[in-house]
Design an enzyme around this catalytic site. Structure first.
Site, PDB file in Angstrom:
ATOM      1  N   HIS A  83       0.837  -1.213   0.000  1.00 43.62           N
ATOM      2  CA  HIS A  83       0.000   0.000   0.000  1.00 43.62           C
ATOM      3  C   HIS A  83       0.866   1.255   0.000  1.00 43.62           C
ATOM      4  O   HIS A  83       0.569   2.229  -0.703  1.00 43.62           O
ATOM      5  CB  HIS A  83      -0.939   0.001   1.198  1.00 43.62           C
ATOM      6  CG  HIS A  83      -1.828  -1.189   1.262  1.00 43.62           C
ATOM      7  ND1 HIS A  83      -2.502  -1.554   2.403  1.00 43.62           N
ATOM      8  CD2 HIS A  83      -2.156  -2.127   0.331  1.00 43.62           C
ATOM      9  CE1 HIS A  83      -3.207  -2.646   2.173  1.00 43.62           C
ATOM     10  NE2 HIS A  83      -2.993  -3.019   0.926  1.00 43.62           N
ATOM     11  N   HIS A 244      -9.156  -2.140  -4.739  1.00 37.79           N
ATOM     12  CA  HIS A 244      -8.035  -2.404  -3.846  1.00 37.79           C
ATOM     13  C   HIS A 244      -7.026  -3.370  -4.465  1.00 37.79           C
ATOM     14  O   HIS A 244      -5.806  -3.189  -4.311  1.00 37.79           O
ATOM     15  CB  HIS A 244      -8.510  -2.977  -2.517  1.00 37.79           C
ATOM     16  CG  HIS A 244      -7.370  -3.150  -1.558  1.00 37.79           C
ATOM     17  ND1 HIS A 244      -6.933  -2.132  -0.738  1.00 37.79           N
ATOM     18  CD2 HIS A 244      -6.527  -4.196  -1.346  1.00 37.79           C
ATOM     19  CE1 HIS A 244      -5.879  -2.556  -0.051  1.00 37.79           C
ATOM     20  NE2 HIS A 244      -5.612  -3.806  -0.394  1.00 37.79           N
ATOM     21  N   ASP A 248      -2.972  -2.936  -4.984  1.00 38.37           N
ATOM     22  CA  ASP A 248      -1.932  -3.938  -4.715  1.00 38.37           C
ATOM     23  C   ASP A 248      -1.060  -4.163  -5.949  1.00 38.37           C
ATOM     24  O   ASP A 248       0.177  -4.251  -5.862  1.00 38.37           O
ATOM     25  CB  ASP A 248      -2.561  -5.268  -4.317  1.00 38.37           C
ATOM     26  CG  ASP A 248      -3.105  -5.269  -2.896  1.00 38.37           C
ATOM     27  OD1 ASP A 248      -2.796  -4.343  -2.121  1.00 38.37           O
ATOM     28  OD2 ASP A 248      -3.836  -6.221  -2.557  1.00 38.37           O
ATOM     29  N   HIS A 270      -0.423 -11.291  -4.963  1.00 33.51           N
ATOM     30  CA  HIS A 270       0.926 -10.733  -4.966  1.00 33.51           C
ATOM     31  C   HIS A 270       1.916 -11.646  -5.690  1.00 33.51           C
ATOM     32  O   HIS A 270       2.805 -11.165  -6.400  1.00 33.51           O
ATOM     33  CB  HIS A 270       1.385 -10.493  -3.528  1.00 33.51           C
ATOM     34  CG  HIS A 270       0.568  -9.473  -2.812  1.00 33.51           C
ATOM     35  ND1 HIS A 270       0.550  -8.145  -3.172  1.00 33.51           N
ATOM     36  CD2 HIS A 270      -0.279  -9.584  -1.754  1.00 33.51           C
ATOM     37  CE1 HIS A 270      -0.259  -7.481  -2.370  1.00 33.51           C
ATOM     38  NE2 HIS A 270      -0.781  -8.328  -1.506  1.00 33.51           N
TER      39      HIS A 270
END
Length: 288
Positions: A83, A244, A248, A270
């Site tokens: 973030h 969101h 990321d 991720h």
């Protein structure tokens, strides 16, 4: 958990405090300028010698539900950096040192908004730099997760699209987009439309994640909670999970440096984002 606090301590620096999303550890941070051209680094002030951990792909290590970095000589690590990195990317804040006195960055309200505010309080926004051109298509798929893929295609400007596919049958996919524009329009779009989006979480997995030592510092107010019948708490946007996940993605890809490419991601986490970033390196050319 309280969202945390931040205070301007002078031109070029700011301090803040909060609790780590996964570890539940109280932590304090101080943001300041780095030397010109030095990039972003994290300094673990709680460890002997205050080791610095560079924010680049060479220091990425495996982490669950977050992006983690490790400096191999000292063994120092810092987790949940995505973030902060996304906010730094969007605000063109490049040469930064973030001092932190614990193993994980503070979660704020579960979004990147807290980091936008900290960077702006310190007066550390930068100017956009040209991105490196991509010379070939780069595609990452995941055989263990059908339908999951992330790809980068040559393009004159940077843009990214994220498609969030809920794990529950019958629920529609959600889509979020970011397009870089000169003159600050994309910067303010990120601040208003992407940065406030909170981490998505699923009702069915909250208890099991906490048993595994994840999400120990989180509360329902810090997530966009999704259940079998749709949103399970008040969302800030109708497509908040997708927004969101796009944040990321931007944070993870920032570890490859500024680039000009069209990014499309579907159902990625991720691990997939970082794998794409690694594969981009051989295909990045001149910046102009």
């Amino acid at each position: 958990m309280a969202e945390g606090s931040a205070a301007r301590t002078g031109i070029g620096s700011a301090t803040g405090s909060g609790i780590g999303l996964h570890t539940g550890t109280p932590v304090r941070v101080r943001l300041r300028r780095n030397a010109p051209g030095a990039g972003i680094s994290f300094v673990r002030t709680d460890l002997p010698g205050s080791p610095a951990i560079p924010a680049d792909l060479n220091h990425v290590v495996a982490g669950r539900r977050c992006t983690s970095l490790r400096e191999p000589r000292s063994g120092a690590t810092v987790k949940t950096v995505e973030h902060f990195l996304a906010a730094a990317f969007a605000l063109a804040a490049r040469d930064l040192v973030l001092e932190v006195d614990g193993p994980e960055l503070p979660a704020g309200d579960g979004s990147a908004r807290w980091w936008v505010e900290l960077i702006r309080q310190a007066g550390l926004e930068g100017v956009d730099l040209p991105g490196a051109f991509l010379d070939a298509d780069v595609i990452v798929t995941d055989d263990s997760s059908p339908g999951t893929f992330i790809a980068a295609y040559p393009a004159p400007v940077f843009s990214a699209t994220y498609v969030f596919v809920p794990p529950y049958a019958g629920e529609a996919a959600l889509l979020a987009e970011y397009v870089h524009q000169e003159g600050g329009a994309s910067r303010e779009y990120f601040v208003a439309e992407l940065a406030p989006a909170r981490t998505p979480a699923f009702v069915d997995e909250v208890a099991s994640l906490q048993r595994e030592g994840l999400g120990l510092g989180g509360t329902i107010d810090q997530v966009a909670l999704l259940g079998r019948e749709g949103p399970a708490n008040r969302w800030r946007f109708p497509d908040e999970p997708a927004r969101h996940k796009l944040v990321d993605l931007l944070g993870d890809l920032s570890l490859a440096g500024p680039l000009r490419a069209r990014i499309v991601a579907v159902r990625t986490g991720h691990r997939h984002n970082l794998e794409l970033a690694r594969r981009l390196w051989p295909h990045l050319g001149a910046r102009s």
